[in-house]
Design a protein around this motif. Structure first.
Motif, PDB file in Angstrom:
ATOM      1  N   GLY A   1       0.808  -1.212   0.000  1.00  0.00           N
ATOM      2  CA  GLY A   1       0.000   0.000   0.000  1.00  0.00           C
ATOM      3  C   GLY A   1       0.840   1.261   0.000  1.00  0.00           C
ATOM      4  O   GLY A   1       0.519   2.238  -0.694  1.00  0.00           O
ATOM      5  N   VAL A   2       1.914   1.268   0.760  1.00  0.00           N
ATOM      6  CA  VAL A   2       2.800   2.435   0.795  1.00  0.00           C
ATOM      7  C   VAL A   2       3.401   2.689  -0.587  1.00  0.00           C
ATOM      8  O   VAL A   2       3.470   3.835  -1.055  1.00  0.00           O
ATOM      9  N   PHE A   3       3.818   1.630  -1.267  1.00  0.00           N
ATOM     10  CA  PHE A   3       4.412   1.810  -2.594  1.00  0.00           C
ATOM     11  C   PHE A   3       3.378   2.289  -3.608  1.00  0.00           C
ATOM     12  O   PHE A   3       3.707   3.057  -4.524  1.00  0.00           O
ATOM     13  N   ARG A   4       2.131   1.856  -3.444  1.00  0.00           N
ATOM     14  CA  ARG A   4       1.086   2.381  -4.328  1.00  0.00           C
ATOM     15  C   ARG A   4       0.950   3.888  -4.138  1.00  0.00           C
ATOM     16  O   ARG A   4       0.787   4.642  -5.122  1.00  0.00           O
ATOM     17  N   ALA A   5       1.025   4.339  -2.896  1.00  0.00           N
ATOM     18  CA  ALA A   5       0.907   5.770  -2.609  1.00  0.00           C
ATOM     19  C   ALA A   5       2.145   6.542  -3.064  1.00  0.00           C
ATOM     20  O   ALA A   5       2.040   7.649  -3.595  1.00  0.00           O
TER      21      ALA A   5
ATOM     22  N   ALA B   1       5.137  10.996  15.913  1.00  0.00           N
ATOM     23  CA  ALA B   1       4.548  12.217  15.364  1.00  0.00           C
ATOM     24  C   ALA B   1       3.765  11.917  14.091  1.00  0.00           C
ATOM     25  O   ALA B   1       2.656  12.439  13.889  1.00  0.00           O
ATOM     26  N   ALA B   2       4.310  11.057  13.236  1.00  0.00           N
ATOM     27  CA  ALA B   2       3.627  10.703  11.992  1.00  0.00           C
ATOM     28  C   ALA B   2       2.301  10.013  12.275  1.00  0.00           C
ATOM     29  O   ALA B   2       1.286  10.276  11.611  1.00  0.00           O
ATOM     30  N   GLY B   3       2.290   9.139  13.268  1.00  0.00           N
ATOM     31  CA  GLY B   3       1.067   8.443  13.617  1.00  0.00           C
ATOM     32  C   GLY B   3      -0.022   9.383  14.112  1.00  0.00           C
ATOM     33  O   GLY B   3      -1.193   9.233  13.762  1.00  0.00           O
ATOM     34  N   GLU B   4       0.362  10.363  14.923  1.00  0.00           N
ATOM     35  CA  GLU B   4      -0.624  11.318  15.426  1.00  0.00           C
ATOM     36  C   GLU B   4      -1.184  12.162  14.286  1.00  0.00           C
ATOM     37  O   GLU B   4      -2.388  12.405  14.208  1.00  0.00           O
TER      38      GLU B   4
ATOM     39  N   LEU C   1       3.037   5.187   8.013  1.00  0.00           N
ATOM     40  CA  LEU C   1       4.295   4.991   7.289  1.00  0.00           C
ATOM     41  C   LEU C   1       4.487   6.048   6.205  1.00  0.00           C
ATOM     42  O   LEU C   1       5.582   6.592   6.036  1.00  0.00           O
ATOM     43  N   LEU C   2       3.415   6.339   5.485  1.00  0.00           N
ATOM     44  CA  LEU C   2       3.540   7.329   4.413  1.00  0.00           C
ATOM     45  C   LEU C   2       3.834   8.705   4.981  1.00  0.00           C
ATOM     46  O   LEU C   2       4.682   9.438   4.449  1.00  0.00           O
TER      47      LEU C   2
END
Length: 497
Positions: free
Chosen positions: A286-290, A392-395, A473-474
């Protein structure tokens, strides 16, 4: 769901024809002279619409409004989390009806992150798994196919929207592959999904089979696979968005496409949900698709260790000792602790890539579900800077994690009389000891481990993959894109006298 962004103020949206219109109302709403403002003002005054996230008021055939159905949805103070809840409630309400397209209109200027929350919530609530359903049932399934996010000034939130739209595509790709039954998502088929991504710009894919894995010395990974008739696959995806020599960030996904527990067989209740044991791998896909959609200036490598864990006649047995790619020997005390065995060889391979950082993602332990439930993913990290960036990314992505300890004392239970390390350490702190096992193979780089056993899927009536932690992750990866240096001003030419 197709999603688009549009500049449309509340006083003009009543003129737009739509099967359904959802108006997102925050505290402090100031009514204008249009029909929708009058409706909102009456609804708030009567108490039929309360400032509580998810509070809805449905109307049909509103005078002066072209949309057939109108839903007023409270977003309380307008925070992203409240917007997500309101849009999810509205979309779920509409999904059972005939509306195939919906306009989500912010009655006021959205707060930062609110457009992202609305976009992701709409896409999440509208997603329907159809791949293995009968044709007649799939055709009869009501679907919201299109959404418009309407804001007063689209240009102000265009970048936020584009990131959200790409994230939604990635989440959907992850959900789709995690939801597929194990016979429709074998290691070979998972490799095919990765190869499909290689058709996109700047994405490359290499797939290795058992012989190549044996040459690499992946004895732990191959031990897990040896009980199954399905061959394992070691999948390497590359997104090349930066200069060739730039160190990559590596994502490592656990891809156990079905986990019976092996010889240490799981109890039969809910064993069907072990098709979700490849959700870490699905999140990497999914990350690579994005990434292919957003094209950031970054190099990213995705490593997917894909295998089944079956109790066949050739299956690895409790007490067997195998040699990992790193050269460390492992006593397999429990064959149901297989995820760490496939991951440890993938982590050893990651060292060859001279990475900037490595994050592995795995449905690793039931102990993490007990510790954190389904709200936050468990996060372990060898680097404080990496941990802080992921937190921080998760929040920001509304896909939160929580940092867990990695004290050396937790590794005591992994000692073995017959190998360098055992693959389990008993029940206490099971999520931590699993992470300590992986840490042995990640000492050469900054490393983090996300245990998503509690967040990757839902059970019961809402059974299905969530697509987490694609958003986390993105957002983390985009935060690592170098900021361009300001252009230097040319020095003025010396005056000639």
């Amino acid at each position: 769901m197709d999603v688009e962004l549009s500049s449309l103020r509340l006083e003009a949206v009543h003129r737009r024809a739509a099967a359904a219109l959802v108006v997102l109302v925050a505290e402090g709403f100031e009514a204008g002279k249009d029909a929708l403002s009058a409706l909102i003002e009456r609804a708030l005054a009567s108490g039929d619409l309360r400032h509580k996230p998810g509070s809805l008021l449905a109307s049909y055939g509103v005078a002066g409004v072209k949309a057939e159905r109108v839903l007023l949805a409270s977003v309380q103070g307008g925070q992203p989390a409240a917007v997500r809840k309101a849009v999810a409630a509205a979309t779920s309400s509409l999904r059972a009806g005939p509306a195939e397209a919906v306009v989500f209109c912010f009655a006021q200027e959205p707060q930062p992150g609110a457009v992202q929350a609305a976009t992701l919530a709409a896409a999440e609530a509208a997603y329907v798994y159809l791949t293995t359903r009968g044709k007649s049932r799939a055709e009869a399934q009501p679907r919201l196919a299109r959404a418009v996010i309407a804001v007063p000034r689209a240009a102000a939130v265009q970048a936020e929207f584009e990131q959200a739209r790409a994230t939604a595509l990635g989440v959907e790709y992850a959900r789709e592959w995690a939801n597929r039954p194990a016979n429709h998502a074998t290691p070979t088929l998972l490799a095919g999904a990765a190869q499909d991504l290689a058709r996109l710009r700047r994405v490359q894919c290499t797939v290795r089979g058992p012989r190549e894995m044996a040459r690499l010395g992946m004895g732990a990974f191959l031990a897990v696979a040896q009980g199954s008739a399905e061959e394992p696959r070691f999948i390497e995806l590359r997104y090349n968005g930066a200069a060739k020599g730039t160190a990559p960030i590596v994502l490592v996904g656990k891809g156990v496409t079905f986990d019976t527990g092996g010889i240490s067989l799981k109890p039969p209740a809910e064993m069907d949900e072990m098709k979700f044991d490849m959700s870490g791998a699905a999140s990497v896909l999914g990350v690579f698709r994005a990434l292919a959609e957003l094209q950031p200036a970054l190099n990213v490598v995705g490593l997917i260790a894909a295998s089944e864990n079956m109790p066949g006649g050739r299956a690895v047995k409790p007490g067997d000792v195998v040699t990992s790619m790193s050269g460390q020997t492992i006593e397999i005390l429990n064959t149901d602790a297989e995820g760490r065995l496939v991951l440890c060889d993938a982590l050893a391979y990651a060292e060859r890539l001279k990475p900037r950082a490595v994050v592995d993602i795995a449905t690793l332990t039931g102990a993490c579900v007990i510790a954190l439930g389904s709200v936050r993913s468990g996060m372990f990290a060898s680097s404080d800077a990496l941990a802080e960036a992921l937190l921080a990314a998760g929040e920001q992505a509304l896909d939160p994690c929580w940092r867990m300890p990695l004290d050396d004392e937790y590794a005591e239970g992994l000692k073995s009389n017959f190998a360098d390390v055992a693959n389990v350490a008993g029940r206490p702190a099971g999520a931590v000891t699993a992470a300590k096992f992986l840490q042995r193979f990640a000492g050469a780089f900054d490393w983090a481990h996300l245990d998503i056993a509690g967040t990757a899927w839902k059970g019961g009536k809402e059974k299905g993959a969530t697509g987490r932690p694609v958003g986390l992750l993105l957002r983390y990866l985009l935060g690592q894109v170098p900021t361009p240096a300001p252009a230097r001003r040319a020095k003025p030419a010396p005056a000639r006298g």
